[in-house]
Design a protein around this motif. Structure first.
Motif, PDB file in Angstrom:
ATOM      1  N   ALA A  63       0.920  -1.201  -0.058  1.00  0.00           N
ATOM      2  CA  ALA A  63      -0.036  -0.042   0.264  1.00  0.00           C
ATOM      3  C   ALA A  63       0.678   1.273   0.140  1.00  0.00           C
ATOM      4  O   ALA A  63       2.016   1.287   0.629  1.00  0.00           O
ATOM      5  N   LEU A  64       0.298   1.946  -0.838  1.00  0.00           N
ATOM      6  CA  LEU A  64       1.450   3.446  -0.675  1.00  0.00           C
ATOM      7  C   LEU A  64       1.016   4.227   0.569  1.00  0.00           C
ATOM      8  O   LEU A  64      -0.151   4.439   0.804  1.00  0.00           O
ATOM      9  N   THR A  65       2.079   4.679   0.812  1.00  0.00           N
ATOM     10  CA  THR A  65       2.040   5.635   2.164  1.00  0.00           C
ATOM     11  C   THR A  65       2.138   7.193   1.579  1.00  0.00           C
ATOM     12  O   THR A  65       1.833   8.157   2.333  1.00  0.00           O
ATOM     13  N   VAL A 112       9.211   4.030  -9.419  1.00  0.00           N
ATOM     14  CA  VAL A 112       9.725   2.730  -8.789  1.00  0.00           C
ATOM     15  C   VAL A 112       8.358   2.228  -7.876  1.00  0.00           C
ATOM     16  O   VAL A 112       8.129   0.833  -7.855  1.00  0.00           O
ATOM     17  N   ALA A 113       7.847   3.140  -7.214  1.00  0.00           N
ATOM     18  CA  ALA A 113       6.620   2.456  -6.468  1.00  0.00           C
ATOM     19  C   ALA A 113       5.335   1.938  -7.206  1.00  0.00           C
ATOM     20  O   ALA A 113       4.887   0.932  -7.010  1.00  0.00           O
ATOM     21  N   GLU A 142      15.800   0.083 -10.597  1.00  0.00           N
ATOM     22  CA  GLU A 142      15.986  -0.413  -9.240  1.00  0.00           C
ATOM     23  C   GLU A 142      15.484  -1.841  -8.931  1.00  0.00           C
ATOM     24  O   GLU A 142      16.043  -2.613  -8.465  1.00  0.00           O
ATOM     25  N   LEU A 143      14.376  -1.816  -9.516  1.00  0.00           N
ATOM     26  CA  LEU A 143      13.482  -3.229  -9.415  1.00  0.00           C
ATOM     27  C   LEU A 143      14.065  -4.133 -10.623  1.00  0.00           C
ATOM     28  O   LEU A 143      13.997  -5.322 -10.035  1.00  0.00           O
ATOM     29  N   HIS A 155      10.668   4.359  -1.030  1.00  0.00           N
ATOM     30  CA  HIS A 155       9.667   4.720  -1.771  1.00  0.00           C
ATOM     31  C   HIS A 155       8.283   4.802  -1.094  1.00  0.00           C
ATOM     32  O   HIS A 155       7.270   4.821  -1.796  1.00  0.00           O
ATOM     33  N   GLY A 156       8.396   4.814   0.001  1.00  0.00           N
ATOM     34  CA  GLY A 156       7.376   5.138   0.955  1.00  0.00           C
ATOM     35  C   GLY A 156       6.150   4.180   0.689  1.00  0.00           C
ATOM     36  O   GLY A 156       4.965   4.487   1.123  1.00  0.00           O
TER      37      GLY A 156
END
Length: 156
Positions: free
Chosen positions: A14-16, A24-25, A87-88, A146-147
């Motif tokens: 889940a995004l924060t 990236v997120a 990155e991923l 990435h939060g």
């Protein structure tokens, strides 16, 4: 191999932070379901390897008929996943490397190789675990950077 990975991939990300502002997120959110989809193949192979059977013959049969084919299919599908961000993508390559080492070890297990190559097989499995720790640590760091946080899925 499935230690932390299964725990991480069994959860929903889940995004924060703000939505759509972090490539990236977004890539991670797209990546996780793809991994979750193919992970049962690896789990089935690993469970068959761990359960084996009560005799050497049964264990070798399980390796030849379940472990190696399922893990080969898992790697084939794993290699088809193409993360968009560097990155991923770099972390995914670590995962592929780990999976290939584990597959190589499984593939070398037969009645002759167990007697002559057990040290090499154990080394390959240890290297695979080391690569998987590197992957898991990298994923955890990417989530942090990435939060993203890990939240248990709904039980509805």
């Amino acid at each position: 191999m499935r230690f932390v990975l299964i725990a991480v991939m069994a959860f929903v990300l889940a995004l924060t932070a703000g939505c759509g502002s972090d490539p990236v997120a977004e890539d991670i959110k797209s990546y996780v379901p793809k991994i979750q989809e193919i992970l049962p193949l690896a789990n089935e192979a690993q469970n068959a390897f761990l359960k084996g059977g009560s005799s050497d013959e049964e264990r070798l049969k399980a390796i030849d008929s379940i472990v190696v084919p399922k893990y080969k299919e898992f790697i084939s599908k794993l290699e088809q996943i193409r993360p968009q961000t560097k990155e991923l993508r770099d972390l995914h390559e670590v995962y592929i490397k780990s999976a290939n080492k584990e597959y190589s070890a499984y593939s070398q297990i037969n009645s002759v190789s167990v007697l002559t190559n057990i040290g090499h097989i154990n080394d390959a499995l240890a290297e695979s675990r080391a690569e998987m720790r590197k992957y898991n640590d990298g994923v955890a760091e990417l989530l942090k950077q990435h939060g993203l946080k890990i939240v248990p899925p709904s039980t509805k």
